[in-house]
Write a protein that holds these residues in place. Structure first.
Motif, PDB file in Angstrom:
ATOM      1  N   ARG A   1      43.668 122.756  16.332  1.00  0.00           N
ATOM      2  CA  ARG A   1      42.872 124.205  15.825  1.00  0.00           C
ATOM      3  C   ARG A   1      42.203 124.732  17.105  1.00  0.00           C
ATOM      4  NH1 ARG A   1      42.019 121.295  11.032  1.00  0.00           N
ATOM      5  NH2 ARG A   1      40.222 120.557  11.677  1.00  0.00           N
ATOM      6  N   GLU A   2      41.447 123.849  18.029  1.00  0.00           N
ATOM      7  CA  GLU A   2      40.725 124.253  19.168  1.00  0.00           C
ATOM      8  C   GLU A   2      41.838 125.221  20.051  1.00  0.00           C
ATOM      9  OE1 GLU A   2      38.850 122.574  23.009  1.00  0.00           O
ATOM     10  OE2 GLU A   2      38.613 121.521  21.301  1.00  0.00           O
TER      11      GLU A   2
ATOM     12  N   GLU B   1      43.480 124.760   7.650  1.00  0.00           N
ATOM     13  CA  GLU B   1      44.232 123.712   7.385  1.00  0.00           C
ATOM     14  C   GLU B   1      45.769 124.447   7.123  1.00  0.00           C
ATOM     15  OE1 GLU B   1      43.879 120.165   5.209  1.00  0.00           O
ATOM     16  OE2 GLU B   1      42.061 119.479   6.623  1.00  0.00           O
ATOM     17  N   GLU B   2      45.898 125.275   6.176  1.00  0.00           N
ATOM     18  CA  GLU B   2      47.034 126.044   5.674  1.00  0.00           C
ATOM     19  C   GLU B   2      47.805 126.628   6.894  1.00  0.00           C
ATOM     20  OE1 GLU B   2      45.912 128.702   2.752  1.00  0.00           O
ATOM     21  OE2 GLU B   2      46.330 127.195   1.060  1.00  0.00           O
ATOM     22  N   ALA B   3      46.947 127.194   8.008  1.00  0.00           N
ATOM     23  CA  ALA B   3      47.628 127.717   9.128  1.00  0.00           C
ATOM     24  C   ALA B   3      48.375 126.941   9.829  1.00  0.00           C
ATOM     25  CB  ALA B   3      46.350 128.560   9.874  1.00  0.00           C
TER      26      ALA B   3
ATOM     27  N   LEU C   1      34.749 124.841  -3.815  1.00  0.00           N
ATOM     28  CA  LEU C   1      35.652 124.313  -2.756  1.00  0.00           C
ATOM     29  C   LEU C   1      35.513 125.106  -1.555  1.00  0.00           C
ATOM     30  CD1 LEU C   1      38.458 122.952  -2.344  1.00  0.00           C
ATOM     31  CD2 LEU C   1      39.389 124.856  -3.087  1.00  0.00           C
ATOM     32  N   ASP C   2      35.436 124.621  -0.416  1.00  0.00           N
ATOM     33  CA  ASP C   2      35.255 125.203   0.957  1.00  0.00           C
ATOM     34  C   ASP C   2      36.732 125.964   1.583  1.00  0.00           C
ATOM     35  OD1 ASP C   2      35.003 126.036   3.586  1.00  0.00           O
ATOM     36  OD2 ASP C   2      34.179 124.046   4.159  1.00  0.00           O
ATOM     37  N   GLN C   3      36.814 127.345   0.944  1.00  0.00           N
ATOM     38  CA  GLN C   3      38.034 128.046   0.945  1.00  0.00           C
ATOM     39  C   GLN C   3      38.448 128.266   2.344  1.00  0.00           C
ATOM     40  OE1 GLN C   3      39.938 128.753  -1.228  1.00  0.00           O
ATOM     41  NE2 GLN C   3      38.687 128.651  -3.301  1.00  0.00           N
ATOM     42  N   GLU C   4      37.436 128.617   3.290  1.00  0.00           N
ATOM     43  CA  GLU C   4      37.537 128.601   4.656  1.00  0.00           C
ATOM     44  C   GLU C   4      38.247 127.529   5.101  1.00  0.00           C
ATOM     45  OE1 GLU C   4      37.343 131.413   6.588  1.00  0.00           O
ATOM     46  OE2 GLU C   4      37.045 132.449   4.569  1.00  0.00           O
ATOM     47  N   ARG C   5      37.839 126.444   4.908  1.00  0.00           N
ATOM     48  CA  ARG C   5      38.292 125.067   5.579  1.00  0.00           C
ATOM     49  C   ARG C   5      39.870 124.824   5.157  1.00  0.00           C
ATOM     50  NH1 ARG C   5      36.658 120.452   8.171  1.00  0.00           N
ATOM     51  NH2 ARG C   5      38.783 119.434   8.660  1.00  0.00           N
ATOM     52  N   VAL C   6      40.217 125.098   3.765  1.00  0.00           N
ATOM     53  CA  VAL C   6      41.371 125.012   3.243  1.00  0.00           C
ATOM     54  C   VAL C   6      42.391 126.085   3.910  1.00  0.00           C
ATOM     55  CG1 VAL C   6      42.966 125.569   1.168  1.00  0.00           C
ATOM     56  CG2 VAL C   6      40.627 124.315   0.850  1.00  0.00           C
TER      57      VAL C   6
ATOM     58  N   ALA D   1      38.567 113.461   0.896  1.00  0.00           N
ATOM     59  CA  ALA D   1      38.652 115.018   0.352  1.00  0.00           C
ATOM     60  C   ALA D   1      37.199 115.542   0.689  1.00  0.00           C
ATOM     61  CB  ALA D   1      38.733 114.909  -1.133  1.00  0.00           C
ATOM     62  N   HIS D   2      36.345 114.650   1.440  1.00  0.00           N
ATOM     63  CA  HIS D   2      34.872 115.156   1.785  1.00  0.00           C
ATOM     64  C   HIS D   2      35.016 116.644   2.698  1.00  0.00           C
ATOM     65  CE1 HIS D   2      30.870 115.331   3.558  1.00  0.00           C
ATOM     66  NE2 HIS D   2      30.607 114.616   2.459  1.00  0.00           N
ATOM     67  N   LYS D   3      35.837 116.766   3.385  1.00  0.00           N
ATOM     68  CA  LYS D   3      36.040 118.030   4.222  1.00  0.00           C
ATOM     69  C   LYS D   3      36.239 119.139   3.391  1.00  0.00           C
ATOM     70  CE  LYS D   3      40.741 117.229   5.658  1.00  0.00           C
ATOM     71  NZ  LYS D   3      41.497 116.671   6.893  1.00  0.00           N
ATOM     72  N   TYR D   4      36.738 119.029   2.108  1.00  0.00           N
ATOM     73  CA  TYR D   4      37.014 120.328   1.591  1.00  0.00           C
ATOM     74  C   TYR D   4      36.112 120.849   0.192  1.00  0.00           C
ATOM     75  CZ  TYR D   4      41.921 118.717   2.717  1.00  0.00           C
ATOM     76  OH  TYR D   4      42.921 118.152   3.517  1.00  0.00           O
ATOM     77  N   PHE D   5      35.203 120.255   0.492  1.00  0.00           N
ATOM     78  CA  PHE D   5      33.703 120.579  -0.412  1.00  0.00           C
ATOM     79  C   PHE D   5      32.439 120.948   0.405  1.00  0.00           C
ATOM     80  CE2 PHE D   5      37.231 118.433  -2.846  1.00  0.00           C
ATOM     81  CZ  PHE D   5      37.343 119.155  -4.015  1.00  0.00           C
TER      82      PHE D   5
END
Length: 539
Positions: A286-287, A398-400, A390-395, A372-376
């Motif tokens: 990502r970086e 990842e989708e990208a 739910l952490d929508q920005e994190r999702v 699943a910790h990173k998603y919440f």
């Protein structure tokens, strides 16, 4: 004299006559004369007459009996491979000749019918295993097998060196390295069996780690048994030293997964002038992608392409695949669904004025277990009520990058293109297949031994069986055959050697009928000659 068939055609019909003829010489000419017309004899009588004229031995059917019928096919292939691969020389000096034969029996047994040492004798009953190894069935006694296995102590490094020289006469230019775990039933040997991350999903059992190095064809040449609580990244340095000292590997490209990647390991590889290909983290991916110019970011819409990037003096290769997009999406959705279910349960059970530290600890452990910790995001509000979302920005982040992964290498572009780097990494799947076969088909898992040296030697026996399987597999792949070797060898065991006797005296050995599909396979991989006639060792 001989029996001649004479065919004549009259009015569209074919008539056959059977004549006994005799050859004789007149000067330099060879002539024949008719002795008798035996056309009126029954067909069975003519066949007997033809065999007698060919001086074949005839016996009455009533006196024949099948003395025994023993499984033969897979053992025939292994015995021929043992001789051709020079394994007699590999084991020369490892204990007595009898113990070498017992080791051979354990290796063959691992491939054809994996079982405990105690059960090997029973499994070998009805087969030619003992004879193929120059033994008798009564020799396959548990204590004798253990004593033979103990002889590997002190000889293993020499055995590995000989195996490497036999399978790698030019040396290995590509080394694939990976780890797996094997658990114990019970406590296991003290010091070696430890609790750690289990690839078998048995955190409740102590385990050991298996480290295996193979060449680019998937033929293994080194195995190590390590403590079960070793961190993956701490195992690579010892491997590099062993490969250089034991096998003389001075130049090679090492391919290993991201779990073994560390700054220290990469520095050592570079310092030893060795090249590497490994996987980097998604955070690093990502970086790097955030810093790409917009025109290059458009490449990410086509996951069939390979993108090369140099970042802070390090060469990276970004690769992906459409099937990975689906896999990453399904994996994330599954983890989120499981996490939501756990959070709903915790929220329902939580009373007012909950202890923030206690609930935070419980939620953290539960989500970490589900990965699943990173998603919440979660916490306790001013009123003492537990909340989560739910952490929508994190999702979205990842989708990208679904379907993409990042490889790091010090291979120069002039020596290996981005596609070549990707191909090297994909070959790690060969090692994963090796572990699958080593642990499933050869029944390494679980381990029941209690002495550290016997645990190591048990794994070594399995490794030797896999080495034979992999050597055969490499030969057969070159001939267009890709089925798993142990599966085919076990199917070939259905070809039996039937020993006939006459009035209690051994007479002849015959093979049972070979099914047409097996006959075609044997012809394809050039093994049909093994079934032309029984070898001396089988009789």
């Amino acid at each position: 004299m001989y029996l001649q068939e004479v065919r004549t055609r009259q009015k569209g019909k074919i008539y056959r006559a059977y004549i006994v003829r005799e050859s004789y010489r007149v000067g330099k000419q060879v002539k024949t004369r008719r002795i008798a017309n035996v056309t009126r004899l029954p067909e069975e009588a003519r066949e007997v007459l033809a065999a007698a004229l060919q001086k074949k031995r005839l016996v009455p059917v009533e006196g024949l009996e099948a003395q025994e019928a023993l499984d033969y096919g897979g053992l025939a292939v292994l015995e021929e491979a043992w001789r051709r691969f020079g394994l007699e020389e590999v084991f020369a000096g490892v204990g007595s000749e009898r113990k070498q034969r017992l080791l051979k029996a354990m290796i063959f047994g691992r491939i054809l019918f994996p079982s405990s040492k105690l059960a090997l004798r029973e499994e070998a009953r009805g087969t030619l295993l003992a004879k193929a190894c120059g033994l008798e069935e009564k020799d396959l006694e548990e204590d004798e097998l253990y004593r033979a296995m103990d002889e590997l102590n002190g000889f293993w490094s020499g055995i590995e060196r000989k195996l490497y020289q036999g399978s790698q006469p030019q040396g290995a230019s590509l080394v694939l390295y990976d780890l797996s775990s094997v658990y114990f039933e019970g406590e296991g040997p003290e010091g070696l069996a430890q609790y750690g991350y289990s690839r078998d999903h048995r955190q409740d059992r102590p385990q050991v780690l298996l480290a295996v190095a193979t060449d680019g064809r998937g033929i293994p040449f080194h195995v190590e048994v390590l403590r079960g609580n070793r961190a993956d990244s701490t195992t690579l340095t010892g491997l590099l030293v062993t490969l250089r000292r034991r096998f003389g590997i001075q130049e090679a490209t090492f391919v290993f997964d991201g779990g073994m990647k560390s700054w220290w390991n990469l520095e050592i590889l570079t310092g030893m002038e060795l090249e590497y290909v490994t996987r980097s983290t998604q955070t690093k991916l990502r970086e790097i992608l955030r810093r790409l110019p917009e025109d290059r970011q458009l490449w990410l819409t086509d996951r069939t392409r390979v993108l090369e990037i140099e970042h802070e003096g390090v060469r990276y290769v970004v690769a992906g695949g459409e099937w990975r997009v689906l896999r990453d999406r399904e994996r994330r959705q599954s983890r989120i669904a499981q996490g939501e279910e756990v959070l709903h349960q915790i929220a329902k059970a939580a009373r007012r004025r909950v202890d923030p530290v206690d609930v935070g600890s419980r939620v953290g452990r539960a989500l970490q277990r589900l990965q699943a910790h990173k998603y919440f995001q979660y916490g306790v509000d001013a009123g003492g009520r537990f909340w989560w979302k739910l952490d929508q920005e994190r999702v979205k982040e990842e989708e990208a990058i679904d379907g993409w992964y990042l490889l790091e290498t010090n291979l120069p572009a002039a020596k290996a293109s981005g596609q070549a780097v990707l191909t090297h990494y994909k070959q790690l799947a060969i090692v994963e297949a090796a572990f699958s076969e080593l642990k499933s088909y050869l029944e390494v898992r679980p381990v029941y031994h209690w002495r550290p040296d016997r645990v190591r030697n048990h794994v070594r026996i399995c490794f030797l069986a896999f080495w034979m399987s992999a050597r055969l597999g490499a030969e057969w792949v070159a001939k267009g055959f890709t089925e798993e070797v142990p599966k085919l060898l076990r199917r070939l065991q259905a070809i039996r050697l039937v020993k006939l006797s006459l009035k209690g005296q051994p007479l002849i050995g015959l093979f049972s009928r070979i099914p047409s599909e097996l006959n075609a396979l044997l012809q394809k991989i050039d093994l049909l000659s093994l079934f032309a006639s029984p070898p001396k060792w089988a009789m």
